[in-house]
Design an enzyme around this catalytic site. Structure first.
Site, PDB file in Angstrom:
ATOM      1  N   GLU A 154       4.485   5.013   4.087  1.00 36.93           N
ATOM      2  CA  GLU A 154       3.918   6.311   4.466  1.00 36.93           C
ATOM      3  C   GLU A 154       5.013   7.189   5.067  1.00 36.93           C
ATOM      4  OE1 GLU A 154       2.051   9.400   4.740  1.00 36.93           O
ATOM      5  OE2 GLU A 154       0.644   7.773   4.235  1.00 36.93           O
ATOM      6  N   GLU A 177       0.856  -1.192   0.000  1.00 35.19           N
ATOM      7  CA  GLU A 177       0.000   0.000   0.000  1.00 35.19           C
ATOM      8  C   GLU A 177       0.888   1.237   0.000  1.00 35.19           C
ATOM      9  OE1 GLU A 177      -3.787   2.183   2.166  1.00 35.19           O
ATOM     10  OE2 GLU A 177      -3.522   0.004   2.296  1.00 35.19           O
ATOM     11  N   LYS A 213      -3.063  21.554  -9.266  1.00 36.87           N
ATOM     12  CA  LYS A 213      -2.593  22.606 -10.168  1.00 36.87           C
ATOM     13  C   LYS A 213      -1.776  21.994 -11.306  1.00 36.87           C
ATOM     14  CE  LYS A 213      -2.501  26.224  -6.637  1.00 36.87           C
ATOM     15  NZ  LYS A 213      -1.676  27.224  -5.910  1.00 36.87           N
ATOM     16  N   ARG A 221     -10.743   5.885   6.189  1.00 33.23           N
ATOM     17  CA  ARG A 221     -11.322   6.986   6.957  1.00 33.23           C
ATOM     18  C   ARG A 221     -11.473   8.224   6.079  1.00 33.23           C
ATOM     19  NH1 ARG A 221      -7.855   8.979  11.965  1.00 33.23           N
ATOM     20  NH2 ARG A 221      -6.488   9.488  10.206  1.00 33.23           N
ATOM     21  N   TYR A 222     -10.473   8.473   5.229  1.00 33.52           N
ATOM     22  CA  TYR A 222     -10.548   9.635   4.348  1.00 33.52           C
ATOM     23  C   TYR A 222     -11.726   9.499   3.398  1.00 33.52           C
ATOM     24  CZ  TYR A 222      -9.394  13.201   0.947  1.00 33.52           C
ATOM     25  OH  TYR A 222      -9.466  14.293   0.120  1.00 33.52           O
ATOM     26  N   GLU A 223     -11.925   8.318   2.854  1.00 38.88           N
ATOM     27  CA  GLU A 223     -13.049   8.111   1.934  1.00 38.88           C
ATOM     28  C   GLU A 223     -14.371   8.381   2.621  1.00 38.88           C
ATOM     29  OE1 GLU A 223     -15.408   4.475  -0.265  1.00 38.88           O
ATOM     30  OE2 GLU A 223     -13.272   4.212   0.169  1.00 38.88           O
ATOM     31  N   ASP A 253      -2.203  12.418  -2.608  1.00 35.84           N
ATOM     32  CA  ASP A 253      -2.245  13.871  -2.745  1.00 35.84           C
ATOM     33  C   ASP A 253      -2.568  14.213  -4.196  1.00 35.84           C
ATOM     34  OD1 ASP A 253      -1.596  14.250  -0.096  1.00 35.84           O
ATOM     35  OD2 ASP A 253       0.548  14.439  -0.475  1.00 35.84           O
ATOM     36  N   ASP A 293       9.082   7.681   1.758  1.00 36.05           N
ATOM     37  CA  ASP A 293       8.568   7.744   0.392  1.00 36.05           C
ATOM     38  C   ASP A 293       8.747   6.385  -0.292  1.00 36.05           C
ATOM     39  OD1 ASP A 293       8.112   8.259  -2.329  1.00 36.05           O
ATOM     40  OD2 ASP A 293       9.135  10.192  -2.281  1.00 36.05           O
ATOM     41  N   ASP A 300     -10.810  11.285  -4.942  1.00 36.34           N
ATOM     42  CA  ASP A 300     -12.030  12.084  -4.911  1.00 36.34           C
ATOM     43  C   ASP A 300     -11.838  13.422  -5.615  1.00 36.34           C
ATOM     44  OD1 ASP A 300     -10.272  13.040  -2.898  1.00 36.34           O
ATOM     45  OD2 ASP A 300     -11.947  14.095  -1.935  1.00 36.34           O
TER      46      ASP A 300
END
Length: 238
Positions: free
Chosen positions: A93, A68, A146, A216-218, A142, A120, A178
């Site tokens: 992460e 992941e 832009k 959780r973000y979803e 992320d 990374d 998203d």
């Protein structure tokens, strides 16, 4: 399962964009960073050293290793580890608070099939054996919406090239976003890559496999923009 008998290619350390630290960790979380993380952390091989034997990272025999990329709070890593106790999960992460969150999910549990690369993922990929990863996840990375920041988006040719190297033939790559700009970008990049074939691109979560639990973000973003979910398969090598 492929062993770590290949040579790690020489690779300059990639430039990192993003946060490494957030709010000051609470005492318990800091304690896990100091005690539990060293037991689970992966150290990539140095330049010219053999690639990692990924199966040997885990304390017992496993059937495959999954990866992941950017696990956020770690709830998806922990959920997959519980669903598949015979699969080794490597979570990558660079954000300290996210690492501490995953450690909180693991502490006191019987989960022993998770290992962490606390940096990374691009620093780890060159040290993984070709075809050594059975599934990969890139969930809500992320977006860098832009145009001038497009090269910072993880889903792009260079990183897909690297993932294609380490993914086994037939391995699934799962991506979610998203952000409308990132959704279009990911669809374009994934469909254009010669090593991947499309299985599913959808905004209907009900059509996803049962083993794709929400992050959780979803769950937070469902109140606003609709996520798009991508499933692609690593084509067989010729």
């Amino acid at each position: 399962m492929p062993k770590g008998d290949g040579k790690k290619p020489v690779d300059d350390k990639p430039r990192f964009f993003g946060r490494r630290r957030g709010k000051t960790l609470r005492r318990t979380a800091q304690g896990l960073m100091e005690t539990l993380l060293p037991r689970l952390a992966i150290v990539p091989p140095g330049q010219g050293e053999p690639c990692l034997d990924v199966a040997a990272l885990f304390p017992r025999p496993i059937q495959a290793v999954w990866l992941e990329v950017g696990f956020g709070g770690g709830e998806h890593v922990a959920a997959q580890a519980r669903l598949y106790p015979d699969i080794g999960i490597i979570g990558c992460e660079p954000f300290n608070n996210g690492i501490a969150s995953l450690l909180g999910h693991l502490a006191g549990s019987d989960i022993d099939n998770v290992r962490i690369f606390p940096d990374d993922v691009r620093q780890l990929l060159p040290g993984l054996p070709q075809g050594g990863i059975g599934r990969a996840f890139v969930l809500f990375p992320d977006p860098w919406p832009k145009k001038r920041h497009a090269e910072r988006r993880f889903i792009g040719k260079d990183n897909l090239d690297a993932l294609a190297q380490v993914l086994a033939d037939g391995a699934e790559l799962r991506v979610a976003s998203d952000d409308p700009v990132y959704q279009d970008w990911a669809a374009e990049q994934l469909r254009a890559h010669a090593d991947f074939t499309e299985v599913q691109v959808t905004s209907d979560r009900a059509t996803l496999p049962d083993d794709w639990p929400p992050t959780r973000y979803e769950q937070k973003c469902l109140a606003g923009r609709d996520p798009v979910f991508f499933r692609f398969i690593r084509k067989n090598r010729v």
